[in-house]
Design a protein around this motif. Structure first.
Motif, PDB file in Angstrom:
ATOM      1  N   TYR A   6       0.833  -1.203   0.000  1.00 34.83           N
ATOM      2  CA  TYR A   6       0.000   0.000   0.000  1.00 34.83           C
ATOM      3  C   TYR A   6       0.870   1.256   0.000  1.00 34.83           C
ATOM      4  O   TYR A   6       0.625   2.191  -0.777  1.00 34.83           O
ATOM      5  N   LYS A   7       1.883   1.270   0.857  1.00 39.49           N
ATOM      6  CA  LYS A   7       2.765   2.442   0.954  1.00 39.49           C
ATOM      7  C   LYS A   7       3.485   2.721  -0.359  1.00 39.49           C
ATOM      8  O   LYS A   7       3.748   3.880  -0.693  1.00 39.49           O
ATOM      9  N   ILE A   8       3.777   1.681  -1.118  1.00 38.53           N
ATOM     10  CA  ILE A   8       4.458   1.849  -2.410  1.00 38.53           C
ATOM     11  C   ILE A   8       3.481   2.304  -3.490  1.00 38.53           C
ATOM     12  O   ILE A   8       3.806   3.147  -4.326  1.00 38.53           O
ATOM     13  N   VAL A   9       2.277   1.779  -3.456  1.00 37.64           N
ATOM     14  CA  VAL A   9       1.308   1.990  -4.539  1.00 37.64           C
ATOM     15  C   VAL A   9       0.499   3.287  -4.400  1.00 37.64           C
ATOM     16  O   VAL A   9       0.099   3.870  -5.406  1.00 37.64           O
ATOM     17  N   ILE A  10       0.272   3.770  -3.188  1.00 35.89           N
ATOM     18  CA  ILE A  10      -0.651   4.894  -2.996  1.00 35.89           C
ATOM     19  C   ILE A  10      -0.188   6.191  -3.668  1.00 35.89           C
ATOM     20  O   ILE A  10      -1.018   6.948  -4.181  1.00 35.89           O
ATOM     21  N   VAL A  11       1.103   6.460  -3.710  1.00 32.82           N
ATOM     22  CA  VAL A  11       1.567   7.703  -4.349  1.00 32.82           C
ATOM     23  C   VAL A  11       1.339   7.674  -5.858  1.00 32.82           C
ATOM     24  O   VAL A  11       0.719   8.596  -6.405  1.00 32.82           O
ATOM     25  N   PRO A  12       1.792   6.616  -6.574  1.00 25.64           N
ATOM     26  CA  PRO A  12       1.487   6.596  -8.007  1.00 25.64           C
ATOM     27  C   PRO A  12      -0.020   6.533  -8.287  1.00 25.64           C
ATOM     28  O   PRO A  12      -0.497   7.126  -9.262  1.00 25.64           O
ATOM     29  N   TYR A  13      -0.757   5.861  -7.429  1.00 26.39           N
ATOM     30  CA  TYR A  13      -2.212   5.797  -7.595  1.00 26.39           C
ATOM     31  C   TYR A  13      -2.818   7.194  -7.476  1.00 26.39           C
ATOM     32  O   TYR A  13      -3.673   7.583  -8.272  1.00 26.39           O
ATOM     33  N   THR A  14      -2.359   7.958  -6.503  1.00 26.19           N
ATOM     34  CA  THR A  14      -2.852   9.326  -6.306  1.00 26.19           C
ATOM     35  C   THR A  14      -2.528  10.191  -7.525  1.00 26.19           C
ATOM     36  O   THR A  14      -3.377  10.953  -7.998  1.00 26.19           O
ATOM     37  N   LEU A  15      -1.318  10.052  -8.039  1.00 26.88           N
ATOM     38  CA  LEU A  15      -0.933  10.825  -9.230  1.00 26.88           C
ATOM     39  C   LEU A  15      -1.787  10.427 -10.439  1.00 26.88           C
ATOM     40  O   LEU A  15      -2.212  11.294 -11.213  1.00 26.88           O
ATOM     41  N   PHE A  16      -2.046   9.133 -10.588  1.00 27.16           N
ATOM     42  CA  PHE A  16      -2.906   8.657 -11.668  1.00 27.16           C
ATOM     43  C   PHE A  16      -4.312   9.235 -11.532  1.00 27.16           C
ATOM     44  O   PHE A  16      -4.908   9.687 -12.507  1.00 27.16           O
ATOM     45  N   LEU A  17      -4.833   9.231 -10.323  1.00 31.71           N
ATOM     46  CA  LEU A  17      -6.176   9.761 -10.073  1.00 31.71           C
ATOM     47  C   LEU A  17      -6.231  11.266 -10.384  1.00 31.71           C
ATOM     48  O   LEU A  17      -7.191  11.743 -10.993  1.00 31.71           O
ATOM     49  N   LEU A  18      -5.204  11.997  -9.998  1.00 30.82           N
ATOM     50  CA  LEU A  18      -5.147  13.429 -10.319  1.00 30.82           C
ATOM     51  C   LEU A  18      -5.098  13.641 -11.830  1.00 30.82           C
ATOM     52  O   LEU A  18      -5.735  14.555 -12.363  1.00 30.82           O
ATOM     53  N   MET A  21      -8.538  13.242 -13.076  1.00 30.00           N
ATOM     54  CA  MET A  21      -9.408  14.342 -12.663  1.00 30.00           C
ATOM     55  C   MET A  21      -9.170  15.627 -13.460  1.00 30.00           C
ATOM     56  O   MET A  21     -10.059  16.474 -13.552  1.00 30.00           O
ATOM     57  N   PHE A  22      -7.960  15.762 -14.028  1.00 33.91           N
ATOM     58  CA  PHE A  22      -7.652  17.003 -14.741  1.00 33.91           C
ATOM     59  C   PHE A  22      -7.452  16.823 -16.249  1.00 33.91           C
ATOM     60  O   PHE A  22      -7.738  17.732 -17.014  1.00 33.91           O
ATOM     61  N   LEU A  23      -6.932  15.675 -16.662  1.00 34.11           N
ATOM     62  CA  LEU A  23      -6.576  15.521 -18.067  1.00 34.11           C
ATOM     63  C   LEU A  23      -7.190  14.296 -18.736  1.00 34.11           C
ATOM     64  O   LEU A  23      -7.354  14.278 -19.951  1.00 34.11           O
TER      65      LEU A  23
END
Length: 137
Positions: A6-18, A21-23
């Motif tokens: 989870y600690k490894i995946v959550i940052v790239p997941y958050t960036l993907f979600l952003l 949401m924008f592009l």
């Protein structure tokens, strides 16, 4: 092991979600700033409108499901193990993201998105509690 993944995946997941949401998903810059402040009713109108069921499921359920992982943030930030601080922190962040969509015109500031996203975080928090009890985390 699950917490480490989870600690490894959550940052790239958050960036993907952003990105989504924008592009992503055919986003384009609106000609004017748009906001929908009518809670729940705008989602009901959307569901009752001429939209395809696939689109309704993807957008409404997507707004919930895509945010479930953030209910596990207590695994990284112990203060967010409790529901109240988690929800308060999340709402603060998602309001900023919605405001950025509004000001950049790369989306619509929608109260229903905040509600649905927050419900997703709540479900994630519940799943986290279930996993922790079942597997003694």
């Amino acid at each position: 092991m699950l917490k480490k993944i989870y600690k490894i995946v959550i940052v790239p997941y958050t960036l993907f979600l952003l990105y989504l949401m924008f592009l992503g998903m055919g986003r384009f810059q609106y000609e004017e700033n748009l906001l929908t402040l009518e809670p729940v009713f705008s989602t009901i109108k959307f569901i009752q409108g001429p939209n395809k069921m696939k689109d309704i499921v993807m957008i409404v359920l997507g707004n919930i499901i895509m945010f479930i992982p953030f209910g596990f943030l207590g695994w990284i930030f112990p203060d967010l193990k409790k529901l109240k601080p988690l929800i308060f922190s999340f709402i603060s962040c998602i309001v900023i993201v919605e405001a950025l969509q509004y000001f950049t015109r790369m989306g619509i500031f929608e109260v229903d998105d905040i509600i649905l996203n927050t419900f997703g975080v709540y479900l994630g928090w519940e799943f986290c509690r279930i996993i922790e009890k079942r597997f003694n985390y």
